[in-house]
Design a protein around this motif. Structure first.
Motif, short mmCIF file in Angstrom:
data_model
loop_
_atom_site.label_atom_id
_atom_site.label_comp_id
_atom_site.label_asym_id
_atom_site.label_seq_id
_atom_site.Cartn_x
_atom_site.Cartn_y
_atom_site.Cartn_z
N LEU A 1 -12.68 18.73 11.26
CA LEU A 1 -13.02 19.04 12.63
C LEU A 1 -11.77 18.96 13.50
N ALA A 2 -11.53 20.01 14.27
CA ALA A 2 -10.43 20.01 15.24
C ALA A 2 -10.98 19.60 16.59
N PHE A 3 -10.27 18.68 17.27
CA PHE A 3 -10.70 18.13 18.55
C PHE A 3 -9.82 18.66 19.68
N LEU A 4 -10.34 18.54 20.91
CA LEU A 4 -9.60 18.94 22.10
C LEU A 4 -8.99 17.75 22.83
N SER A 5 -9.15 16.54 22.29
CA SER A 5 -8.55 15.34 22.85
C SER A 5 -8.01 14.49 21.72
N ALA A 6 -7.28 13.45 22.09
CA ALA A 6 -6.61 12.62 21.10
C ALA A 6 -7.61 11.92 20.18
N ILE A 7 -7.25 11.87 18.91
CA ILE A 7 -8.03 11.11 17.92
C ILE A 7 -7.04 10.32 17.06
N GLU A 8 -7.55 9.32 16.37
CA GLU A 8 -6.69 8.51 15.51
C GLU A 8 -7.54 7.84 14.46
N ASN A 9 -6.90 7.40 13.40
CA ASN A 9 -7.61 6.68 12.35
C ASN A 9 -8.22 5.40 12.90
N GLY A 10 -9.46 5.14 12.53
CA GLY A 10 -10.16 3.94 12.98
C GLY A 10 -10.88 4.09 14.31
N LEU A 11 -10.71 5.23 14.98
CA LEU A 11 -11.38 5.44 16.27
C LEU A 11 -12.89 5.46 16.07
N PHE B 1 -1.55 20.85 36.05
CA PHE B 1 -2.05 21.90 35.16
C PHE B 1 -1.19 21.86 33.91
N ALA B 2 -1.83 21.89 32.75
CA ALA B 2 -1.10 21.76 31.49
C ALA B 2 -1.53 22.83 30.51
N ASP B 3 -0.60 23.21 29.65
CA ASP B 3 -0.90 24.09 28.52
C ASP B 3 -2.05 23.47 27.73
N GLY B 4 -3.19 24.17 27.69
CA GLY B 4 -4.39 23.60 27.08
C GLY B 4 -4.39 23.60 25.58
N LEU B 5 -3.35 24.16 24.95
CA LEU B 5 -3.24 24.14 23.49
C LEU B 5 -2.06 23.31 23.02
N SER B 6 -1.43 22.60 23.95
CA SER B 6 -0.24 21.82 23.60
C SER B 6 -0.56 20.57 22.80
N LYS B 7 -1.79 20.08 22.94
CA LYS B 7 -2.21 18.83 22.30
C LYS B 7 -1.39 17.64 22.78
N GLN B 8 -0.88 17.77 24.00
CA GLN B 8 -0.04 16.71 24.57
C GLN B 8 -0.61 16.13 25.85
N VAL C 1 -17.16 6.76 12.68
CA VAL C 1 -15.86 6.12 12.56
C VAL C 1 -14.90 7.09 11.90
N VAL C 2 -13.77 7.35 12.54
CA VAL C 2 -12.76 8.24 11.98
C VAL C 2 -12.04 7.49 10.87
N THR C 3 -12.29 7.89 9.62
CA THR C 3 -11.69 7.20 8.48
C THR C 3 -10.47 7.92 7.92
N GLU C 4 -10.25 9.16 8.33
CA GLU C 4 -9.03 9.86 7.95
C GLU C 4 -8.77 10.95 8.97
N ALA C 5 -7.53 11.02 9.44
CA ALA C 5 -7.22 11.98 10.49
C ALA C 5 -5.75 12.38 10.46
N GLN C 6 -5.47 13.48 11.14
CA GLN C 6 -4.11 13.94 11.40
C GLN C 6 -3.92 13.93 12.92
N PRO C 7 -3.58 12.78 13.49
CA PRO C 7 -3.56 12.63 14.95
C PRO C 7 -2.68 13.64 15.67
N GLU C 8 -1.53 13.99 15.09
CA GLU C 8 -0.61 14.90 15.77
C GLU C 8 -1.23 16.29 15.96
N ASP C 9 -2.18 16.64 15.10
CA ASP C 9 -2.85 17.94 15.20
C ASP C 9 -4.27 17.83 15.73
N ARG C 10 -4.71 16.62 16.09
CA ARG C 10 -6.06 16.37 16.58
C ARG C 10 -7.12 16.84 15.57
#
Length: 389
Positions: A285-295, A141-148, A219-228
């Motif tokens: 757009l804010a996501f609930l899972s990991a995202i990254e540039n080029g995804l 079970f994990a903190d659902g807002l941790s983004k980790q 295609v994700v062309t620009e993102a802030q991965p640490e903040d999803r």
């Protein structure tokens, strides 16, 4: 004594459970403990509605079950013998005659060291003495807002190896403001818990959603991965491009639109949902899972959610053997789709018929992957049925 509330046509025989709708935390805990009794439990899982003060729930549990480890989390809904619920305190008690456990708290999650977390999981497993002919699995079970959660699951997978792991991210209704996990008699933010479980029961894992990929790619062309956060898709502002692809204006984007028009990512031959949480500043757009540039994301198309639910829950057994009960972690976005299409009564009937107990999550974890809009679960069978998957 196990005085259980009505709901299931046939109640589980291998675990006890308690459900309370009391608005006072002390009264709610008293009622669920009366239903499960105080003796013979290896551990209990506790799923707390957003209507109850979680700290008072923990304090009451410490008083009522001082010798029983309690693990759990805040939730975005509960799955009780009556199916989907919003305001139920649910407690599931796992008896010592069938279960052994060992646990650890992972805190803080930010920053999270993959190497240190893998070592923590591996050390826990090595120190947990094995019982001959018993089976093992892990629950998280994990903190659902941790983004980790993505990093966490990868670290646990590295530390636990082939041990099957199932989990859910804590929720808090649809508020997305604070999510907590229960360990050591108190609730923790920015934390996750790992429970290793041994059992003489046969069990089978479940993982399913109700989406198929289309031919429309994002295609994700620009993102802030640490903040999803995705700021650009296909070279255009993310919210505007997504809205165009699903046939809506940006102003119309909502949890309902996101739930009905998910985006998928491919992992070998499997597709997983990368759920959108909300629009940020009208553009991103804010996501609930990991995202990254080029995804590369693919727009999903839904199948009949109730038919999929019935088929998957019915298909978990073999040779006529059905589970005694299923511990389920079901994404809140799946439930939201059910509610928006006025299918709650029928979905609840299906969950009740298959004796599902669990909660609605902000994300699900299985086989080293963090995902969304998915049902993850563990089906438990009576001992000695070795022909089961």
């Amino acid at each position: 004594m196990n005085v259980q509330p009505p709901g299931f046509i046939r109640s589980p025989e291998l675990v006890a459970f308690g459900v309370s709708y009391a608005s006072d935390p002390d009264a709610a805990v008293q009622q669920v403990v009366e239903q499960i009794g105080v003796a013979g439990h290896c551990f209990v899982l506790v799923f707390v509605p957003d209507s109850l003060d979680h700290d008072r729930v923990a304090q009451a549990l410490n008083r009522s079950l001082p010798k029983t480890p309690a693990f759990g989390c805040t939730t975005a809904g509960q799955i009780t013998p009556k199916g989907y619920q919003n305001d139920a305190l649910l407690l599931v008690a796992f008896p010592r005659r069938h279960f052994r456990c060992s646990s650890t708290l992972i805190h803080p999650l930010k920053p999270l060291s993959i190497e240190a977390t893998a070592l923590q999981a591996r050390t826990l497993a090595e120190r947990f003495q094995k019982t001959a002919n018993w089976n093992r699995f892990a629950v998280t079970f994990a903190d659902g807002l941790s983004k980790q959660e993505d990093i966490l699951v990868a670290a646990l997978d590295a530390g636990l190896g082939d041990l099957p792991t199932f989990g859910g991210s804590a929720g808090h209704g649809l508020a997305f403001d604070e999510t907590l996990v229960l360990h050591g008699g108190q609730f923790h933010a920015d934390a996750a818990l790992l429970i290793l479980v041994e059992t003489d029961l046969q069990f089978a894992g479940l993982e399913f959603d109700h989406f198929m990929p289309t031919d429309r790619q994002l295609v994700v062309t620009e993102a802030q991965p640490e903040d999803r956060i995705v700021t650009e898709i296909n070279g255009s502002p993310a919210a505007r491009e997504y809205a165009r692809l699903v046939g809506h204006d940006v102003s119309e984007l909502s949890p309902r639109v996101f739930a009905e028009n998910p985006v998928l990512v491919r992992n070998h031959d499997t597709w997983h949902v990368r759920a959108i949480q909300q629009v940020v500043d009208g553009q991103s757009l804010a996501f609930l899972s990991a995202i990254e540039n080029g995804l590369v994301l693919t727009l999903g198309r839904g199948k009949a959610i109730l038919e999929t639910l019935e088929a998957e829950l019915s298909g978990v057994g073999r040779n006529g053997h059905v589970p005694d009960f299923i511990l389920g972690f079901d994404c809140v976005l799946r439930r939201l789709e059910v509610e928006q299409n006025q299918l709650v009564a029928e979905a609840s009937r299906i969950l009740s018929a298959h004796r599902v107990l669990g909660f609605n999550t902000y994300g699900e974890q299985h086989r080293g992957v963090h995902m969304n809009q998915t049902f993850v679960g563990i089906a438990f069978f009576s001992p000695g049925r070795a022909d089961l998957s």
